[in-house]
Scaffold this motif. Sequence first.
Motif, PDB file in Angstrom:
ATOM      1  N   ALA A 250      39.635  42.533  42.465  1.00 50.06           N
ATOM      2  CA  ALA A 250      38.223  42.915  42.491  1.00 50.06           C
ATOM      3  C   ALA A 250      38.035  44.388  42.131  1.00 50.06           C
ATOM      4  N   THR A 251      38.837  45.257  42.708  1.00 54.92           N
ATOM      5  CA  THR A 251      38.704  46.688  42.422  1.00 54.92           C
ATOM      6  C   THR A 251      39.103  47.002  40.990  1.00 54.92           C
ATOM      7  N   SER A 252      40.146  46.342  40.487  1.00 55.74           N
ATOM      8  CA  SER A 252      40.582  46.589  39.112  1.00 55.74           C
ATOM      9  C   SER A 252      39.523  46.152  38.111  1.00 55.74           C
ATOM     10  N   LEU A 253      38.862  45.023  38.362  1.00 56.10           N
ATOM     11  CA  LEU A 253      37.801  44.578  37.452  1.00 56.10           C
ATOM     12  C   LEU A 253      36.592  45.502  37.511  1.00 56.10           C
TER      13      LEU A 253
ATOM     14  N   THR B 117      45.012  34.323  35.659  1.00 56.78           N
ATOM     15  CA  THR B 117      44.472  34.694  34.353  1.00 56.78           C
ATOM     16  C   THR B 117      43.642  35.963  34.448  1.00 56.78           C
ATOM     17  N   LEU B 118      42.817  36.063  35.489  1.00 54.47           N
ATOM     18  CA  LEU B 118      42.027  37.279  35.685  1.00 54.47           C
ATOM     19  C   LEU B 118      42.918  38.477  36.009  1.00 54.47           C
ATOM     20  N   ARG B 119      43.998  38.248  36.747  1.00 58.99           N
ATOM     21  CA  ARG B 119      44.937  39.342  37.023  1.00 58.99           C
ATOM     22  C   ARG B 119      45.544  39.882  35.734  1.00 58.99           C
TER      23      ARG B 119
ATOM     24  N   GLN C  61      40.610  45.732  30.679  1.00 55.00           N
ATOM     25  CA  GLN C  61      39.158  45.675  30.533  1.00 55.00           C
ATOM     26  C   GLN C  61      38.567  46.944  29.930  1.00 55.00           C
ATOM     27  N   LYS C  62      39.048  48.116  30.319  1.00 52.46           N
ATOM     28  CA  LYS C  62      38.472  49.356  29.819  1.00 52.46           C
ATOM     29  C   LYS C  62      38.683  49.485  28.313  1.00 52.46           C
TER      30      LYS C  62
ATOM     31  N   PRO D 276      24.573  41.706  30.169  1.00 52.22           N
ATOM     32  CA  PRO D 276      25.212  41.874  31.483  1.00 52.22           C
ATOM     33  C   PRO D 276      26.728  42.101  31.322  1.00 52.22           C
ATOM     34  N   LYS D 277      27.292  42.757  32.316  1.00 55.68           N
ATOM     35  CA  LYS D 277      28.731  43.006  32.291  1.00 55.68           C
ATOM     36  C   LYS D 277      29.493  41.691  32.382  1.00 55.68           C
ATOM     37  N   ARG D 278      30.519  41.591  31.599  1.00 58.29           N
ATOM     38  CA  ARG D 278      31.346  40.399  31.623  1.00 58.29           C
ATOM     39  C   ARG D 278      32.807  40.783  31.469  1.00 58.29           C
ATOM     40  N   ILE D 279      33.671  39.850  31.808  1.00 59.36           N
ATOM     41  CA  ILE D 279      35.113  40.076  31.748  1.00 59.36           C
ATOM     42  C   ILE D 279      35.640  39.526  30.433  1.00 59.36           C
TER      43      ILE D 279
END
Length: 606
Positions: free
Chosen positions: A81-84, A384-386, A392-393, A408-411
């Motif tokens: 969560a913090t990394s995203l 997968t999200l990990r 992301q940056k 909106p922000k997305r991954i």
Amino acid sequence: MRQVATPKGKPCATWPDALLIAAIFAIDPHIFGGVVLRGRHGPLSDAWLEILTDLLPEATPIRRCPLHIGDDRLLGGLDLATSLALGRPVVQRGLLSEADGGVLVLPMAERMQASTASRITSALDSGQFQLERDGLTSVLPARFGVLLFDESFGPEEAPPAALLERCSLCIDTDVLKFSDLSDDGPSLELILKARVQCNQITLSDPALIDAICDAVTAFGLESARPALACLNVARAVTALDGRSMAGLADITLAARLVLAPQALQLPQDTHEVQPQAEPEIQSEQENPPAEPTNPDQAEASDPQTDTTPPPEGQDLSEQLIEAVKSALPSEVIAALSTKAKCPTPRGAIGAGSGQHTKSPLRGRPIRSRAGTLKPGERLNLIDTLRAAAPWQKIRKSTMKASRSVAGPKRIEVRKSDFRIRCFAQPREATTILVVDASGSSAFQRLAEAKGAVELLLAQAYVDRNRVAMVSFRNEGAQILLPPTRSLARARRQLADLAGGGGTPLAAGMDTALTLALSEKAKGRTPRLLFLTDGRANIDRDGKAGRKTAMAHAFSAARAIAHSGIATIHLDTSPIPRPEAKDLAKAMGATYAPLPYLNAQAISAMG
């Protein structure tokens, strides 16, 4: 004045013993490794744990490790969560790092997975662990002790041996009584004072170290950890008593607490009886006074500070061994005596399911893998999200120019981030009993083999097992019981069996190997359990001749070894012979002399 009372008796069988163990462990949990609480969890365990908590400093972390914990929670890794949110990798501490400087509680340790136990033991040995997950590399401190709750029932269940070896002390909560509950243990101030003084404790006699090592060897302990644990416990007891030098009484108490619960064998009695004339000569030469006349001599007679040499004819090692033997309960002595006569071999085939195979759809979840999502496979969304979070940056900066309208922000997830779920599904196991039905003792072997089949089938549905039986006599071998789970079918087919005649050992091995390979081709895990004395006198052609028959038997044994099938050879000879060991070695089998057959011992190995 002595502040910690430690009565003599069975190891950890009284509440004062349990209080002393809590005080010793509270001095430095990492030094003493851990404490095993053996028995069903109940109010007594909770009361002891509450006392231990009061003896630890207020800020000491106590963490409970779930039974099926994953690596992400045990070791730590990427804070998803913090990394995203920040667009950069953020490390999240795991349970081992959180327990640094405190205690890690392991409930139901007999069901712990081997991978989890290996990670905990590695941290116990080094006091730290290296985190290498999710693209992160870091060395984190993990200096803690463990409280291992052993609620195993029966010989089939046991906590991981590596964890038990690192636990210096043990408490049997089933032996403790509610009437003995008390809070007469040491205070927190005494624990803190002993923590500072413990490293400064010395031994009154350097020979005590050799005595500890001799006692450890006498009770069948091969590791050096029990000897180090005895030395550390003796220093802790001395520090709790406010003294600066550990004597024989402290070493004896430490050996009783550490070695008695871990003993694997009874020491051999090597004490030689002295001639009757020798005591008379000594009595003529030595005339000690009845009572000491010097006050210093009277003070030295205190058992807690006694540094005088042991009585003539008994050295320090013998004193420690006798002290530990006197602390062993009678049922433990009987069990160790039985074990010495009929040992269970290391690596024996135990009850349980077979090997595990990878499956994309069902079974126990294991680590995910990178790959392309194909039909029938499942995507591990969290992993997968990990994999996508650290990028992301960079991805957002490259995609920002292509967006004409701010949304909106997305991954941003790409195909290289996909992680596919993998599962491990246990195979069914087939235990094949190969029984020598030849000779005069055939009826006893067949009777005990029938009993073993019934005991194995009783657990067939629970353990995903099948049982088969092969018998060889006269000129060949036959499959008496095809692989089955049905107890009624087994009783019906094994009701009337004949015995006696020659020993076609090679034919029995060939038939058993053919059946085992057939089960392996069906996706099951075969296991071979031979009950024979290993003396063949009928060859593969059905002709008599011991020399040719043994040559054919060794040829069949090498074929079994080449197949890689787990095998045990139970030597049923009245006296174990070298030829039987050579045959087991040729099969790649675990050899166990078992001259006195019983169905329980056979089923435990099968």
